[in-house]
Scaffold this active site. Structure first.
Site, short mmCIF file in Angstrom:
data_model
loop_
_atom_site.label_atom_id
_atom_site.label_comp_id
_atom_site.label_asym_id
_atom_site.label_seq_id
_atom_site.Cartn_x
_atom_site.Cartn_y
_atom_site.Cartn_z
N HIS A 33 0.86 -1.19 0.00
CA HIS A 33 0.00 0.00 0.00
C HIS A 33 0.89 1.23 0.00
O HIS A 33 1.34 1.69 1.05
CB HIS A 33 -0.91 -0.04 1.24
CG HIS A 33 -1.93 1.06 1.28
ND1 HIS A 33 -3.09 0.96 2.02
CD2 HIS A 33 -1.97 2.30 0.70
CE1 HIS A 33 -3.78 2.08 1.88
NE2 HIS A 33 -3.12 2.91 1.10
N HIS A 213 -9.25 0.91 -1.62
CA HIS A 213 -9.30 1.51 -0.29
C HIS A 213 -10.74 1.37 0.23
O HIS A 213 -11.69 1.70 -0.49
CB HIS A 213 -8.98 3.00 -0.35
CG HIS A 213 -7.53 3.33 -0.53
ND1 HIS A 213 -6.76 2.78 -1.51
CD2 HIS A 213 -6.72 4.18 0.16
CE1 HIS A 213 -5.53 3.27 -1.42
NE2 HIS A 213 -5.47 4.13 -0.41
N GLU A 216 -11.19 3.32 5.62
CA GLU A 216 -10.14 4.20 6.16
C GLU A 216 -10.85 5.26 7.00
O GLU A 216 -10.75 5.28 8.22
CB GLU A 216 -9.34 4.84 5.02
CG GLU A 216 -8.24 5.80 5.49
CD GLU A 216 -7.56 6.54 4.33
OE1 GLU A 216 -8.10 6.57 3.20
OE2 GLU A 216 -6.47 7.12 4.58
N ASP A 294 1.80 3.93 2.86
CA ASP A 294 0.78 4.79 2.25
C ASP A 294 1.41 5.97 1.49
O ASP A 294 1.61 5.87 0.29
CB ASP A 294 -0.21 5.27 3.33
CG ASP A 294 -1.59 5.63 2.76
OD1 ASP A 294 -1.82 5.42 1.56
OD2 ASP A 294 -2.44 6.11 3.54
N ASP A 295 1.71 7.06 2.18
CA ASP A 295 2.32 8.25 1.57
C ASP A 295 3.48 8.69 2.48
O ASP A 295 3.37 9.69 3.21
CB ASP A 295 1.28 9.37 1.46
CG ASP A 295 0.09 8.95 0.63
OD1 ASP A 295 0.20 8.93 -0.61
OD2 ASP A 295 -0.95 8.60 1.23
N1 ADE Z 1 -4.41 8.85 -1.96
C1 ADE Z 1 -3.17 8.91 -1.45
N2 ADE Z 1 -3.19 8.52 -0.16
C2 ADE Z 1 -4.48 8.19 0.13
C3 ADE Z 1 -5.13 7.71 1.29
N3 ADE Z 1 -4.49 7.48 2.44
N4 ADE Z 1 -6.46 7.50 1.21
C4 ADE Z 1 -7.12 7.72 0.08
N5 ADE Z 1 -6.56 8.17 -1.03
C5 ADE Z 1 -5.24 8.40 -1.01
ZN ZN Z 2 -3.65 4.78 0.44
#
Ligand code: ADE
Ligand code: ZN
Length: 353
Positions: A33, A213, A216, A294-295
């Site tokens: 992810h 996703h 969340e 994730d990011d």
């Molecule tokens: N795009 C990038 N990171 C994300 C996240 N955590 N949830 C949804 N879309 C995303």
């Molecule tokens: Zn994500």
């Protein structure tokens, strides 16, 4: 803690021999992810802006970093999409991808399934070939250069109409883009999985693997919908399943992988603090959970940082960490041969060191 079930790979020892002062070698893991655009570090944002003659709305790194204070998913997405303005050429996409792989290799990542958001680039006037080829050209030599096997996942923006996703998906197929799976991301609440039933039908028809996703910020019912309506094999995040015991039982019985991102959940306020994260409860329930970043450029850490902070806060044992690593490998879309290779590496790591 080591009281959770599931997975077929049992770590061989309860403790690794730690050498004081020497950082532990990271476990071999699969990162499942990861949004490639979420790996753009502030320094790279400024370097690419300069190379492309773009004036950023921040005076410098410090002012940009001050923006990394998020109140929810949307507040992050606003900055994440705005910063993509610096990605203009194939070289930009390639440089971003190379920087991630270099850092991921140091974090122990041995297989990475990497999402990119093609619609976020096409809508800015960047040709699809530029973003896809820029990322894919680096992924093509990733195993050789970084020891990381990869898969590219085209993620679709759920806050746009399904027609937009279908159009871009059609273009990806027409150009024979080297994608192995599709995903669904962006603003979750109010954009349920069922909005994308046709997209997932077409992707299945095209022989692609399916993830989305769900759960969340959105409710547990979105996870159920992603499974029942989209037919996904894997759920990205999925933490809200803990609100629905029947769903937890279903996920456990079907061994559905949940690609959990603890530091992301803290930074986007899905949980108050890491100590409040449901990961230990998810593991104790027998859910098939992996740890992902994730990011990472936005949320304060790569996969090794996630493991390190979880270890500190929850006192994870070596056994727990090895279980999470094994789950990530089992849950990947890698070939059975590659999975076997990585599981052997995981199980043999004490012998090798
Ligand atoms: N795009 C990038 N990171 C994300 C996240 N955590 N949830 C949804 N879309 C995303
Ligand atoms: Zn994500």
């Amino acid at each position: 803690m080591d009281n959770f079930a599931g997975g077929s790979t049992v770590p061989e020892t309860e403790t690794d021999a730690a050498v004081p002062g020497v950082p532990a070698k990271p476990l071999p893991v699969a990162e499942l992810h990861l949004h490639i655009e979420g790996t753009l570090q502030p320094e790279l944002i400024f370097a690419l802006a300069e190379r492309n003659g773009i004036t950023l709305p921040y005076s410098g790194l410090e002012e940009l970093r001050e923006k990394y204070e998020f109140t929810d998913l949307q507040s992050f997405l606003d900055l994440y999409y705005a910063n993509m303005a610096v990605l203009r050429t194939e070289q930009d996409f390639a440089d971003m991808t190379r920087a991630y792989l270099e850092r991921a290799a140091a974090a122990g990542v041995r297989h990475a399934e990497i999402m990119m958001d093609p619609q976020a680039h096409v809508s800015r006037g960047i040709p699809l070939e530029v973003c896809v080829n820029g990322v894919a050209s680096v992924l093509a030599t990733s195993q050789e250069k970084f020891g990381i096997s990869t898969m590219l996942i085209a993620a679709f923006l759920r806050d746009l109409p399904e027609e937009s996703a279908l159009e871009v998906f059609g273009q990806l197929l027409a150009m024979n883009a080297p994608i192995g799976a599709i995903g669904l991301d962006s603003a979750e609440v109010g954009n349920p999985p069922s909005k994308f039933e046709r997209l997932y039908d077409q992707a299945r028809e095209a022989g692609l693997r399916l993830t989305a996703h769900a759960g969340e910020e959105g409710p547990a019912s979105y996870i159920t919908e992603a499974l029942d309506v989209l037919g996904v094999e894997r759920i990205d995040h999925g933490i809200r399943c803990m609100d629905d015991p029947d769903l937890v039982e279903r996920l456990v019985n079907a061994r559905i992988p949940l690609t959990v991102c603890p530091l992301s959940n803290v930074r986007l306020r899905a949980v108050d603090t890491l100590a409040d994260h449901p990961l230990p409860a998810m593991l104790a329930a027998g859910l098939n959970v992996s740890v992902n970043s994730d990011d990472p450029a936005y949320f304060g850490g790569y996969v090794d940082d996630n493991f390190a902070q979880l270890t500190t806060v929850f006192d994870l044992s070596d056994f727990d960490r090895a279980r999470l690593a094994a789950n990530s490998i089992h849950s990947s879309f890698a070939t059975e041969e590659r999975k076997a290779e990585l599981l052997a590496e995981l199980n043999g790591r004490e012998l090798a060191s």
